[in-house]
Design a protein around this motif. Structure first.
Motif, PDB file in Angstrom:
ATOM      1  N   THR A  56      28.127 -21.025  26.916  1.00 51.47           N
ATOM      2  CA  THR A  56      26.826 -21.655  27.166  1.00 51.47           C
ATOM      3  C   THR A  56      26.584 -22.830  26.226  1.00 51.47           C
ATOM      4  N   PRO A 135      23.279 -15.148  27.046  1.00 49.54           N
ATOM      5  CA  PRO A 135      22.537 -14.744  28.249  1.00 49.54           C
ATOM      6  C   PRO A 135      22.087 -13.286  28.182  1.00 49.54           C
ATOM      7  N   GLY A 136      21.001 -12.988  28.870  1.00 49.99           N
ATOM      8  CA  GLY A 136      20.479 -11.625  28.865  1.00 49.99           C
ATOM      9  C   GLY A 136      21.442 -10.603  29.422  1.00 49.99           C
ATOM     10  N   TRP A 229      21.424 -12.231  40.167  1.00 47.61           N
ATOM     11  CA  TRP A 229      20.499 -12.204  39.035  1.00 47.61           C
ATOM     12  C   TRP A 229      21.197 -12.674  37.759  1.00 47.61           C
ATOM     13  N   GLU A 233      21.057 -16.774  35.331  1.00 43.69           N
ATOM     14  CA  GLU A 233      20.854 -17.010  33.909  1.00 43.69           C
ATOM     15  C   GLU A 233      21.689 -18.178  33.400  1.00 43.69           C
TER      16      GLU A 233
END
Length: 314
Positions: A56, A135-136, A229, A233
């Motif tokens: 990321t 990320p979650g 989902w 993210e």
């Protein structure tokens, strides 16, 4: 002289995997169980989070694949005696790198020579890449236990402690890089696909093969929703979502070199996870004392031996 014709897996003999790497993969697997004081989670779990933070942050998948795999290989013997600890304890950056390379060298003689050289070079002093947000789904996968051994129509077999999905994904990713040369696969693609192959389990509890069969036609739509989902993210991380989706295209089958490297890594990790439980259950005191030298050589070994003999231990 020309060699035998190459098979689909890149070999002339038709072997489906490189047996010379067996012992390395067995030993690497323990990174899913090694913990240290002051550090949250196992080494594998932490490397999974580190890999995603690098991605990321804008690092290229092929660079992250090499960095994380090199770190994992060095940690196979050194565990958390890593660069951060060694330099904090007073070693120079060069001295710390020498220690890491020594650990790496002990376990990698059978790696593909070109890959080994590229990985080893990653253990020299270099600037750390920018780290992005974790990320979650990373934490969710670390919290999500794997199902254990399941089979439709039969009760599950649970082996404690269970691994989590972050640990599994990291190990498959590292295995995939190590196996990539055998299949002539791109290690960056295999690594990224493996890091993302259980996205659905960030939200979807793992009921194993049994649960998949009971869901029937509902399985794939539910997995698609849950995967979406996790992918969402990555929408703010540049082109990363597109790269992940492209890498995940290898997951359905073994029609590509990258697909074969991934599925070999996935299969090996799933079985070795169970094998380590069986290995621990069959451990003997002879192995511990004689082969592994639990009471090892030193100035008080003779006294230790007398103590154990007089106490009739074991």
């Amino acid at each position: 002289m020309a060699g035998p014709p190459l098979m689909r897996d890149g070999t002339g003999a038709g072997a489906a995997a490189p047996p010379a790497l067996r012992e390395l993969l067995v030993e690497l697997n323990d990174l899913k169980r090694v913990r240290s004081a002051g550090r949250q989670g196992t080494i594998a779990e932490r490397l999974f989070a580190q890999g995603w933070a690098m991605l990321t942050g804008g690092a290229r998948a092929k660079d992250v694949a090499l960095d994380i795999t090199a770190t994992a290989l060095a940690a196979t013997r050194l565990t958390d005696l890593d660069a951060a600890f060694l330099t904090a304890a007073g070693l120079s950056v060069a001295e710390a790198a020498n220690v890491l390379r020594a650990g790496f060298d002990e376990v990698t003689p059978d790696l593909d020579p070109d890959l080994r050289a590229r990985l080893r070079a990653r253990l020299t002093a270099q600037d750390l890449p920018d780290m992005g947000a974790v990320p979650g789904f990373v934490g969710a996968l670390a919290d999500q236990p794997r199902a254990g051994v399941t089979c439709p129509g039969k009760p599950r077999i649970l082996l404690e402690p269970p691994e989590n999905h972050a640990e599994h994904c990291l190990m498959v990713a590292v295995y995939g890089v190590c196996l990539a040369p055998f299949y002539r696969a791109d290690p960056g693609t295999v690594f990224l696909a493996a890091m993302a192959h259980h996205f659905h389990n960030a939200a979807m509890p793992d009921a194993g093969f049994t649960g998949e069969m009971l869901l029937g036609d509902h399985l794939l739509p539910i997995m698609e929703v849950a995967t979406g989902w996790a992918l969402a993210e990555l929408d703010d991380a540049g082109d990363l979502r597109v790269e992940v989706e492209r890498a995940r295209a290898i997951l359905p089958d073994d029609s590509t070199a990258e697909g074969r490297a991934f599925h070999a890594a996935d299969c090996i990790d799933r079985v070795l996870q169970i094998a380590q439980h069986l290995r621990a259950a069959s451990l003997t005191m002879g192995t511990v004392l004689d082969e592994m030298e639990l009471v090892h050589a030193g100035p008080v070994k003779a006294f230790h031996d007398r103590v154990l003999r007089d106490m009739r231990i074991p």
